[in-house]
Scaffold this motif. Structure first.
Motif, PDB file in Angstrom:
ATOM      1  N   LEU A  69       0.847  -1.187   0.000  1.00 21.98           N
ATOM      2  CA  LEU A  69       0.000   0.000   0.000  1.00 21.98           C
ATOM      3  C   LEU A  69       0.883   1.237   0.000  1.00 21.98           C
ATOM      4  O   LEU A  69       1.808   1.342   0.822  1.00 21.98           O
ATOM      5  N   ARG A  70       0.621   2.143  -0.923  1.00 18.85           N
ATOM      6  CA  ARG A  70       1.415   3.369  -1.029  1.00 18.85           C
ATOM      7  C   ARG A  70       1.428   4.123   0.302  1.00 18.85           C
ATOM      8  O   ARG A  70       2.473   4.594   0.748  1.00 18.85           O
ATOM      9  N   SER A  71       0.280   4.204   0.965  1.00 12.93           N
ATOM     10  CA  SER A  71       0.196   4.938   2.236  1.00 12.93           C
ATOM     11  C   SER A  71       1.085   4.306   3.305  1.00 12.93           C
ATOM     12  O   SER A  71       1.736   5.014   4.073  1.00 12.93           O
ATOM     13  N   GLU A  72       1.143   2.959   3.342  1.00 16.94           N
ATOM     14  CA  GLU A  72       2.014   2.283   4.310  1.00 16.94           C
ATOM     15  C   GLU A  72       3.483   2.488   3.978  1.00 16.94           C
ATOM     16  O   GLU A  72       4.315   2.658   4.870  1.00 16.94           O
ATOM     17  N   LEU A  73       3.810   2.480   2.697  1.00 17.02           N
ATOM     18  CA  LEU A  73       5.186   2.706   2.272  1.00 17.02           C
ATOM     19  C   LEU A  73       5.629   4.124   2.631  1.00 17.02           C
ATOM     20  O   LEU A  73       6.727   4.332   3.150  1.00 17.02           O
ATOM     21  N   GLU A  74       4.763   5.095   2.383  1.00 12.82           N
ATOM     22  CA  GLU A  74       5.094   6.483   2.722  1.00 12.82           C
ATOM     23  C   GLU A  74       5.227   6.670   4.225  1.00 12.82           C
ATOM     24  O   GLU A  74       6.120   7.386   4.686  1.00 12.82           O
ATOM     25  N   ALA A  75       4.373   6.009   5.011  1.00 13.75           N
ATOM     26  CA  ALA A  75       4.482   6.080   6.472  1.00 13.75           C
ATOM     27  C   ALA A  75       5.794   5.451   6.934  1.00 13.75           C
ATOM     28  O   ALA A  75       6.469   5.973   7.836  1.00 13.75           O
ATOM     29  N   TRP A  76       6.177   4.331   6.321  1.00 10.24           N
ATOM     30  CA  TRP A  76       7.437   3.667   6.650  1.00 10.24           C
ATOM     31  C   TRP A  76       8.624   4.586   6.352  1.00 10.24           C
ATOM     32  O   TRP A  76       9.562   4.660   7.148  1.00 10.24           O
ATOM     33  N   LEU A  77       8.559   5.283   5.240  1.00 12.52           N
ATOM     34  CA  LEU A  77       9.655   6.191   4.877  1.00 12.52           C
ATOM     35  C   LEU A  77       9.786   7.362   5.851  1.00 12.52           C
ATOM     36  O   LEU A  77      10.887   7.862   6.069  1.00 12.52           O
ATOM     37  N   ARG A  78       8.682   7.780   6.445  1.00  9.32           N
ATOM     38  CA  ARG A  78       8.708   8.914   7.373  1.00  9.32           C
ATOM     39  C   ARG A  78       9.251   8.543   8.750  1.00  9.32           C
ATOM     40  O   ARG A  78       9.617   9.418   9.516  1.00  9.32           O
TER      41      ARG A  78
END
Length: 90
Positions: A69-78
């Protein structure tokens, strides 16, 4: 809303109108393939698969393929990267 300057640029250059971050998000897929994750992170596909197998990246197996999920990937990156003992100076 498009301002006159943008409208003139569009007419003159025949370019697409400027898009906001939210408009871009709406056109990008929420569920990503391994190849899309690799492109997004700018790393090899095999590295993405390895991180997914090791649970170092958020993702789920759907049949034989991984999906992220893009949202999970972006949260992981943050998230701040954890600092271990191997990173400490002597």
């Amino acid at each position: 809303m498009i301002c006159r300057t943008q409208q003139a640029a569009i007419q003159h250059n025949k370019t697409k109108p400027f898009t906001t971050k939210e408009e871009r998000r709406m056109t990008e897929p929420e569920v990503l393939t391994v190849e899309q994750v690799a492109e997004y992170l700018q790393i090899p596909v095999q590295t993405v698969r390895q991180h997914l197998r090791n649970r170092e990246l958020p993702g789920r197996k759907v049949g034989k393929t991984w999906r992220v999920l893009r949202s999970e990937l972006e949260a992981w990156l943050r998230q701040p990267e954890p600092v271990g003992d191997e990173d400490a100076a002597p």
